[in-house]
Design a protein around this motif. Structure first.
Motif, mmCIF file in Angstrom:
data_model
loop_
_atom_site.group_PDB
_atom_site.id
_atom_site.type_symbol
_atom_site.label_atom_id
_atom_site.label_comp_id
_atom_site.label_asym_id
_atom_site.label_seq_id
_atom_site.Cartn_x
_atom_site.Cartn_y
_atom_site.Cartn_z
ATOM 1 N N VAL A 163 0.786 -1.135 -0.157
ATOM 2 C CA VAL A 163 0.033 -0.216 0.008
ATOM 3 C C VAL A 163 1.014 1.102 0.097
ATOM 4 O O VAL A 163 0.694 1.998 -0.689
ATOM 5 C CB VAL A 163 -0.927 -0.074 1.254
ATOM 6 N N SER A 178 -3.427 -4.755 -6.263
ATOM 7 C CA SER A 178 -4.413 -4.510 -5.561
ATOM 8 C C SER A 178 -4.730 -5.078 -4.300
ATOM 9 O O SER A 178 -5.618 -4.724 -3.575
ATOM 10 C CB SER A 178 -5.706 -4.364 -6.468
ATOM 11 N N SER A 179 -3.994 -6.097 -4.111
ATOM 12 C CA SER A 179 -4.283 -7.060 -2.995
ATOM 13 C C SER A 179 -3.846 -6.330 -1.575
ATOM 14 O O SER A 179 -2.971 -5.312 -1.676
ATOM 15 C CB SER A 179 -3.414 -8.401 -3.166
ATOM 16 N N TYR A 180 -4.721 -6.576 -0.648
ATOM 17 C CA TYR A 180 -4.194 -6.288 0.836
ATOM 18 C C TYR A 180 -4.467 -7.616 1.666
ATOM 19 O O TYR A 180 -5.555 -7.740 2.199
ATOM 20 C CB TYR A 180 -4.940 -5.037 1.339
ATOM 21 N N ARG A 181 -3.448 -8.441 1.859
ATOM 22 C CA ARG A 181 -3.571 -9.807 2.286
ATOM 23 C C ARG A 181 -3.680 -9.672 3.952
ATOM 24 O O ARG A 181 -2.961 -8.603 4.470
ATOM 25 C CB ARG A 181 -2.567 -10.828 2.073
ATOM 26 N N THR A 237 -6.151 -12.479 -3.309
ATOM 27 C CA THR A 237 -6.794 -12.191 -1.759
ATOM 28 C C THR A 237 -6.314 -13.103 -0.742
ATOM 29 O O THR A 237 -6.705 -12.776 0.429
ATOM 30 C CB THR A 237 -8.670 -12.278 -1.875
ATOM 31 N N ARG A 238 -5.968 -14.298 -0.996
ATOM 32 C CA ARG A 238 -5.550 -15.270 0.274
ATOM 33 C C ARG A 238 -4.315 -14.800 0.947
ATOM 34 O O ARG A 238 -3.294 -14.292 0.148
ATOM 35 C CB ARG A 238 -5.508 -16.627 -0.235
#
Lengths: 318, 318
Positions: free
Chosen positions: B122, B157-160, B198-199
């Motif tokens: 991020v 775009s992921s925020y795991r 996502t995981r």
């Protein structure tokens, strides 16, 4: 523009905490004092009050409010007292865990993804992980079926550029791509989602305007003409939240009070979420759309401390 | 584990800045002093030095290094001196703006998206917006063609969730979905991308392990069997970065020094990016894979101040 009224001279967090503690300790809580203090402080000031309260009394202000207050008033005051991103993470979780998966629930995710700043959205995702030990995206996947699942995951993952940079030729090209997807009634189309979840809001507003100029109908109307399911309704909320969030929240408030009975949860959410952001514009939009005052509508549909608290957030003095 | 050696007693930022300034002011810059100071400070300490330098000399430390140093040594020292997220944003931008779009360039985006923490990713997206006035996702869209475009946008775009929560039955189900997409040679399949972006990484490692247990081949090998384009190669990097980043970076270093000539940009990137994260493990993986020492390989392929600087980041004393 915000509607809350912060006093010109704000008492120190210590003084505010002392007053809150006195209000709670009384036989019969002094709700008016709580409204006067918490309802007239901005997010940063409320955080300072929460932290200071914890230092002085070695207990959580939220727990204290939970013990002392009740009903819709309690719910509203507690939601207001959280950090805005924690509040939104809780809204999202409640919506996803609700058994019903209709517009009332799912629009909450669209609001968080499309009507807040990129920085806020990331903070919500962080808070969601801390509070619920899974990511917001994973909970969307577990609880929402396709195609809305794909739409919402894409939108909550966005981190838009937040300054006004607009390219008209890109807007024109992308208006055509949106039109194509909508004509095919494919609201989870890859191109459509790519455009809606990566472009900055200024760029998107230009795209929506060119869409209307080029095709004669506004994009939200064309979306609603695709079908009558919750997918179309949520996508309309997405467009409104990106284009004119004040119009969306004016509509949420209208829908929450129209007819018999009031949907207090939606009313509280709209006012608590937007009081510090654009409630002045929401009020204007409400008047334009309904030819009557938002404040009178809230006064007519609520009562007691709950009414006083909402009206304080709307800038009333009492 | 990190390989940099921070002295037990770290000089104050003022003292470090004074020594840096002296090293730069000399007729013939004292490169060794710069290596000894900057090469032995962690990211937070380097930021303090940058801020303090600006306060004392009213000029940017980066500009000073840019003026005084040259070649690969200059590049490496400056990249190391940036905040890690700013450095990665610059790596990503350079990769996307490069005319070539082969594995060497595009794997950089996969590394940032899949081998760093959600918080760091991020911060890179924020830094990218500040530095380049557009979002990382928009630049991927403008510069990378489908299907890699869709894959990379989804991954960045992921925020795991970043803690170890593993559900074996989910892993089993998702291993089957991955297998299905790979057998159809559809590496931008919605389900596949949803799972990979996502995981949490612990969950994904379980999924990759069950994939191998259930189907007899590892997922990266099955991906490489889909075709010979850059898509398969980047997807292999994605899997390695999620599964065993140290293995990926050991391979980047090997590839950068194998054969005639050295790819200094890749060598610098791998060492600068991982020195503070897992370079000790990268060194172990390098030895396992090549039966020779990473340190000797770097010594053999580099020279002068550049060599001394890289070796300092690898923990050598000189």
């Amino acid at each position: 523009m915000s509607t809350i009224r912060i006093p010109q001279v704000v008492p120190s967090p210590d003084k505010d905490c002392e007053a809150i503690n006195n209000a709670c300790k009384r036989l019969g809580t002094d709700e008016k004092a709580l409204i006067r203090i918490l309802g007239c402080r901005n997010a940063a000031q409320r955080k300072l009050i929460r932290d200071t309260y914890h230092q002085i009394y070695n207990s959580s202000l939220i727990d204290c409010l939970n013990d002392e207050l009740s009903g819709d008033f309690r719910k509203a005051v507690i939601l207001w007292t959280y950090d805005p991103w924690e509040r939104d993470a809780r809204f999202a979780n409640e919506a996803l865990k609700s058994r019903r998966k209709n517009l009332t629930e799912l629009q909450v995710i669209a609001e968080i993804a499309c009507a807040t700043s990129p920085h806020h959205l990331v903070a919500v995702r962080q808070a969601y992980c801390s509070l619920f030990h899974t990511s917001l995206e994973e909970d969307i996947i577990s609880n929402v079926s396709l195609p809305l699942q794909k739409i919402l995951v894409s939108l909550v993952s966005s981190y838009r550029y937040d300054k006004e940079v607009v390219d008209s030729s890109v807007a024109n090209m992308e208006a055509a791509k949106l039109r194509q997807a909508i004509q095919a009634k494919k609201l989870d189309d890859d191109d459509l989602l790519r455009i809606l979840s990566t472009r900055n809001t200024f760029q998107l507003r230009k795209t929506f305007q060119l869409y209307k100029d080029d095709y004669g109908t506004s994009i939200d109307k064309d979306i609603m003409a695709c079908g009558k399911s919750v997918v179309e309704s949520v996508m309309k909320v997405v467009i409104w939240c990106l284009d004119t969030p004040e119009k969306h929240f004016a509509e949420v408030i209208r829908a929450s009070i129209v007819g018999l009975g009031t949907d207090e949860d939606s009313l509280t959410r709209a006012i608590v979420a937007r009081a510090e952001i654009d409630m002045m514009n929401v009020r204007g939009e409400y008047f334009n759309a309904n030819k009557s005052s938002l404040d009178n509508a809230v006064i007519g549909d609520t009562s007691g401390d709950y009414k006083d608290f909402l009206m304080t957030l709307l800038g009333a003095k009492f």
